[in-house]
Design an enzyme around this catalytic site. Structure first.
Site, PDB file in Angstrom:
ATOM      1  N   SER A  10     -13.062   1.541   3.629  1.00 59.56           N
ATOM      2  CA  SER A  10     -12.267   1.395   4.848  1.00 59.56           C
ATOM      3  C   SER A  10     -13.198   1.374   6.048  1.00 59.56           C
ATOM      4  CB  SER A  10     -11.296   2.562   5.005  1.00 59.56           C
ATOM      5  OG  SER A  10     -10.792   2.557   6.333  1.00 59.56           O
ATOM      6  N   HIS A  35     -11.472  -2.979   3.360  1.00 57.72           N
ATOM      7  CA  HIS A  35     -10.160  -2.438   3.717  1.00 57.72           C
ATOM      8  C   HIS A  35     -10.087  -2.271   5.235  1.00 57.72           C
ATOM      9  CE1 HIS A  35      -6.458  -0.150   2.780  1.00 57.72           C
ATOM     10  NE2 HIS A  35      -6.809   0.655   3.771  1.00 57.72           N
ATOM     11  N   ASP A  37      -7.852  -1.024   8.338  1.00 60.30           N
ATOM     12  CA  ASP A  37      -6.733  -0.162   8.713  1.00 60.30           C
ATOM     13  C   ASP A  37      -6.261  -0.484  10.123  1.00 60.30           C
ATOM     14  OD1 ASP A  37      -6.270   1.594   6.460  1.00 60.30           O
ATOM     15  OD2 ASP A  37      -8.287   2.370   6.833  1.00 60.30           O
ATOM     16  N   HIS A  68      -4.338  -3.333   5.761  1.00 57.25           N
ATOM     17  CA  HIS A  68      -3.325  -2.282   5.631  1.00 57.25           C
ATOM     18  C   HIS A  68      -2.681  -2.089   7.004  1.00 57.25           C
ATOM     19  CE1 HIS A  68      -2.666   2.320   4.749  1.00 57.25           C
ATOM     20  NE2 HIS A  68      -1.532   1.668   4.909  1.00 57.25           N
ATOM     21  N   MET A 139      -0.397   6.222  -0.459  1.00 59.15           N
ATOM     22  CA  MET A 139      -1.164   7.010   0.523  1.00 59.15           C
ATOM     23  C   MET A 139      -1.346   8.431  -0.001  1.00 59.15           C
ATOM     24  SD  MET A 139      -1.960   5.062   3.064  1.00 59.15           S
ATOM     25  CE  MET A 139      -2.771   6.419   3.890  1.00 59.15           C
ATOM     26  N   PHE A 145      -5.337   8.691  10.233  1.00 57.86           N
ATOM     27  CA  PHE A 145      -6.709   9.136  10.490  1.00 57.86           C
ATOM     28  C   PHE A 145      -7.532   9.111   9.204  1.00 57.86           C
ATOM     29  CE2 PHE A 145      -3.845  11.219  13.432  1.00 57.86           C
ATOM     30  CZ  PHE A 145      -4.427  10.910  14.655  1.00 57.86           C
ATOM     31  N   ASP A 175      -5.263   5.424  -1.315  1.00 53.45           N
ATOM     32  CA  ASP A 175      -5.925   5.405  -0.009  1.00 53.45           C
ATOM     33  C   ASP A 175      -5.749   6.759   0.681  1.00 53.45           C
ATOM     34  OD1 ASP A 175      -6.955   4.761   2.474  1.00 53.45           O
ATOM     35  OD2 ASP A 175      -5.380   3.338   2.998  1.00 53.45           O
ATOM     36  N   GLY A 197     -13.107   5.703   2.963  1.00 47.54           N
ATOM     37  CA  GLY A 197     -13.734   5.543   4.264  1.00 47.54           C
ATOM     38  C   GLY A 197     -14.911   6.480   4.410  1.00 47.54           C
TER      39      GLY A 197
HETATM   40  C1  DX5 Z   1      -5.559   6.381   6.768  1.00 47.45           C
HETATM   41  C2  DX5 Z   1      -6.171   5.074   6.329  1.00 47.45           C
HETATM   42  C3  DX5 Z   1      -7.228   5.232   5.281  1.00 47.45           C
HETATM   43  C4  DX5 Z   1      -8.384   6.074   5.717  1.00 47.45           C
HETATM   44  C5  DX5 Z   1      -9.320   6.314   4.591  1.00 47.45           C
HETATM   45  O1  DX5 Z   1      -4.464   6.136   7.593  1.00 47.45           O
HETATM   46  O2  DX5 Z   1      -5.190   4.211   5.806  1.00 47.45           O
HETATM   47  O3  DX5 Z   1      -7.674   3.950   4.853  1.00 47.45           O
HETATM   48  O4  DX5 Z   1      -9.060   5.497   6.776  1.00 47.45           O
HETATM   49  O5  DX5 Z   1     -10.335   7.123   5.069  1.00 47.45           O
HETATM   50  P1  DX5 Z   1     -10.850   8.397   4.250  1.00 47.45           P
HETATM   51  O6  DX5 Z   1     -11.394   7.839   2.975  1.00 47.45           O
HETATM   52  O7  DX5 Z   1     -11.866   8.974   5.145  1.00 47.45           O
HETATM   53  O8  DX5 Z   1      -9.662   9.252   4.013  1.00 47.45           O
HETATM   54 ZN    ZN Z   2      -5.777   2.280   4.644  1.00 53.23          ZN
END
Ligand code: DX5
Ligand code: ZN
Length: 245
Positions: A10, A35, A37, A68, A139, A145, A175, A197
């Site tokens: 991400s 990915h 976001d 996403h 999710m 975040f 995710d 991410g």
């Molecule tokens: C959250 C996002 C995720 C997130 C993943 O709303 O959809 O894609 O950025 O980041 P990490 O891996 O740091 O949780």
């Molecule tokens: Zn995401």
């Protein structure tokens, strides 16, 4: 779905001051998909970036762009994300009352259609759209975040959705809070596509990113369910850009 595990970093966790270099770095480091976001400050309590940023970084890699959308409404913006170069466009089941229409619209734009579920949304929300989707995104944090902790409660839901998918050519993506430490459990529950991410963008660019991606991939491969290994979907193989435009 493909027997291959897909790792989708991400870019929310990238250094936005040098986003182009970050894209090149994760591409070289072995990312399968990118990915993206998209957050609107309304559906989720944060604002990230929109179609213009995706359009700007699209030429920098041939990898699949996995977009996403954490926005509501979604439908007025689908065409912009399709034109910006998204390959997969995922909308939230909670983003509006007409999920079926949104998924039809994404496919009509020639893109792969994804549906995402927040942690409190039961899998029954997608009972009647499974034949309209190419991807289901579970999710494992509350969206909005990066850097949050993985919600173990979602493992059962992942397993139940894997059963619902059956032999359909649908990717099951997870995710939020995915790391090398929980990737095996995520894959064992039935996921084949892992977004990460913070766990990818740790360290100093490509060399560290490559190690981070490899560690998540190795853990996921080790944990995956053996029965998935003969299912294939050629148009969505790891690392293959789906250029339908
Ligand atoms: C959250 C996002 C995720 C997130 C993943 O709303 O959809 O894609 O950025 O980041 P990490 O891996 O740091 O949780
Ligand atoms: Zn995401």
């Amino acid at each position: 779905m493909s027997s291959e595990i897909v790792i989708a970093p991400s870019i929310l966790a990238a250094d936005f001051a040098c986003l182009g270099e970050e894209i090149a770095a994760i591409d070289a480091a072995g990312a399968d998909w990118i990915h993206c976001d998209v957050m609107d400050g309304h559906f989720v309590p944060n604002i990230s970036f929109g179609a213009d940023i995706i359009k700007a970084i699209r030429p920098l890699t041939k990898k699949v762009f996995d977009v996403h959308l954490m926005i509501a409404p979604t439908d007025p913006f689908l065409e912009a994300f399709a034109k910006a170069g998204a390959d997969v466009i995922t909308v939230h089941a909670e983003a509006g009352p007409h999920l079926d229409r949104s998924l039809q619209a994404i496919r009509a734009l020639g893109k792969k259609a994804g549906v995402s579920l927040c942690p409190v949304t039961p899998e029954s929300a997608i009972d009647y759209v499974l034949d309209r989707v190419d991807l289901v995104l579970v999710m494992t944090v509350n969206p909005g975040f990066g850097g949050q902790s993985f919600l173990e409660s979602q493992l059962d839901k992942i397993a139940r959705i894997r059963t619902m998918i059956g032999e359909r050519p649908i990717r099951l993506e997870v995710d939020g809070g995915v790391t090398r430490d929980n990737a095996a459990a995520v894959a064992a529950a039935g996921a084949d596509t892992l977004v990460a991410g913070s766990a990818v963008f740790r360290g100093k660019r490509s060399v560290d990113y490559a190690g981070n991606i490899a560690a998540i991939r190795i853990a996921a491969e080790a944990g995956r369910v053996p029965k998935l290994q003969n299912i294939s979907a050629p148009s969505m193989r790891a690392g293959e850009a789906v250029r339908i435009r």
